[in-house]
Design an enzyme around this catalytic site. Structure first.
Site, mmCIF file in Angstrom:
data_model
loop_
_atom_site.group_PDB
_atom_site.id
_atom_site.type_symbol
_atom_site.label_atom_id
_atom_site.label_comp_id
_atom_site.label_asym_id
_atom_site.label_seq_id
_atom_site.Cartn_x
_atom_site.Cartn_y
_atom_site.Cartn_z
ATOM 1 N N GLU A 129 29.091 -40.809 28.996
ATOM 2 C CA GLU A 129 28.362 -39.534 28.958
ATOM 3 C C GLU A 129 28.905 -38.591 27.891
ATOM 4 O O GLU A 129 28.630 -37.392 27.920
ATOM 5 C CB GLU A 129 28.405 -38.838 30.339
ATOM 6 N N HIS A 152 31.469 -33.791 35.275
ATOM 7 C CA HIS A 152 30.302 -34.430 35.902
ATOM 8 C C HIS A 152 30.747 -35.246 37.101
ATOM 9 O O HIS A 152 31.781 -35.918 37.041
ATOM 10 C CB HIS A 152 29.610 -35.341 34.882
ATOM 11 N N GLU A 182 28.701 -16.295 49.424
ATOM 12 C CA GLU A 182 29.382 -16.107 48.137
ATOM 13 C C GLU A 182 28.666 -16.766 46.948
ATOM 14 O O GLU A 182 29.074 -16.594 45.810
ATOM 15 C CB GLU A 182 30.805 -16.662 48.222
ATOM 16 N N HIS A 223 21.045 -38.156 40.772
ATOM 17 C CA HIS A 223 22.230 -38.636 40.053
ATOM 18 C C HIS A 223 23.459 -37.766 40.350
ATOM 19 O O HIS A 223 24.444 -38.252 40.886
ATOM 20 C CB HIS A 223 21.940 -38.698 38.541
HETATM 21 P P1 13P Z 1 31.420 -43.490 32.799
HETATM 22 O O1 13P Z 1 32.239 -44.431 33.641
HETATM 23 O O2 13P Z 1 30.996 -44.118 31.496
HETATM 24 O O3 13P Z 1 32.104 -42.162 32.618
HETATM 25 O O4 13P Z 1 30.054 -43.233 33.580
HETATM 26 C C1 13P Z 1 30.078 -42.743 34.892
HETATM 27 C C2 13P Z 1 28.895 -41.919 35.220
HETATM 28 O O5 13P Z 1 28.956 -41.143 36.143
HETATM 29 C C3 13P Z 1 27.659 -42.046 34.418
HETATM 30 O O6 13P Z 1 26.766 -41.017 34.677
HETATM 31 ZN ZN ZN Z 2 27.071 -40.095 36.657
#
Ligand code: 13P
Ligand code: ZN
Length: 284
Positions: A129, A152, A182, A223
């Protein structure tokens, strides 16, 4: 009496990189995320922009181990240093072996290459990512020169909520604000949402970064979530707060609501804490 002690504080017992504050911080936060159930298998990734001076204190910045070609040229980040999670690696394992699961990168002066200065052992690559991370850093830095972290993960309840709640940003944001008192204080700018897309692509990077012009957090339906901040704590705390609100939503959804935080209360809250909620959400 003979006593054998295992001295856990002895630096020699610690994995490589443990003495480096930003590596330890990455190792500890990825462990927290995994323990929260947000990072199954290799799920999730983190990138953390570092100052040259803080890197040079611990790492020889003139010793490039190898170079990697990024998916796109990143002129805007030329010369910048990042510690990032490696692709396909498990957050569960970062704490025990940061060198295999993290990498310290410098974007080359022409923006065409990534110079590996530490980690990414045994040919590991930076997170898939990286396009989203880099494009998001570029946009957030334009808004806030103190911005440093993109995070992420697959926060469980945020993900669940994207199945049953309308994906309209204003409506989604308002629901989250209404779940915990909050929330409006922690993310008055709300949450951005992009359509479902293939992860790891430049396209999803561009869509996400476009949202980062307005939001600190962006949700990827079915996701997970991207959170940003000036520190690891801030980015983590933002995701933690959104995830908590989503958890409350998942607990109360389908139940009869007897009382809720009203629009008037949201407005009073914002005033009390001196934040400006994104217009067009409260009172609609
Ligand atoms: P990576 O292992 O390449 O960081 O990917 C994990 C992920 O969450 C993809 O969205
Ligand atoms: Zn992911």
């Amino acid at each position: 009496m003979n006593v054998t002690l295992t001295n856990k504080t002895n630096e020699t017992d610690r994995p490589a990189g443990w003495n480096i504050p930003f590596i330890r911080e990455m190792a500890e936060i990825t462990q927290h995320m995994w323990k929260n159930g947000w990072d199954e298998r290799n799920g999730g990734n983190v990138s953390y922009l570092l100052e040259e001076e803080e890197v040079a204190q611990y790492i020889d910045i003139h010793q490039v181990i190898r170079t990697i070609k990024p998916a796109f040229a990143v002129h805007e980040l030329a010369g910048k240093y990042f510690i990032v999670t490696a692709s396909g690696k498990y957050f569960k394992n970062v704490l025990a072996d940061p060198e295999s699961n993290l990498g310290l990168l410098r974007v080359s002066q022409d923006g065409q290459e990534l110079e590996v200065l530490w980690g990414l052992k045994s040919g590991a690559n930076p997170t898939s990512e990286l396009p989203t991370h880099f494009m998001s850093h570029i946009e957030r830095l334009k808004i806030d020169p103190n911005h440093r972290v993109v995070m992420h993960n697959h926060a469980t309840n945020v993900l669940a909520m994207t199945f049953i709640h309308e994906l309209d940003e204003a409506k989604f944001t308002k629901t989250l604000w209404q779940m915990c008192t909050e929330c409006v204080v922690v993310f008055p700018d709300g949450v951005g949402i992009i359509p479902w897309m293939i992860p790891g692509s430049n396209e999803i990077g561009r869509e996400t970064a476009e949202k980062m012009k307005k939001y600190h957090a962006v949700i990827w339906p079915q996701h997970g979530i991207f959170g940003t901040g000036t520190t690891i704590d801030e980015a983590f705390g933002l995701i933690e707060t959104i995830e908590k609100a989503a958890q409350v939503y998942m607990l109360v959804a389908g139940h009869e609501i007897k009382q809720r935080i009203t629009d008037e209360q949201l407005t009073t809250l914002a005033e009390a804490f001196g934040v400006t909620p994104r217009p067009g959400i409260i009172g609609t």
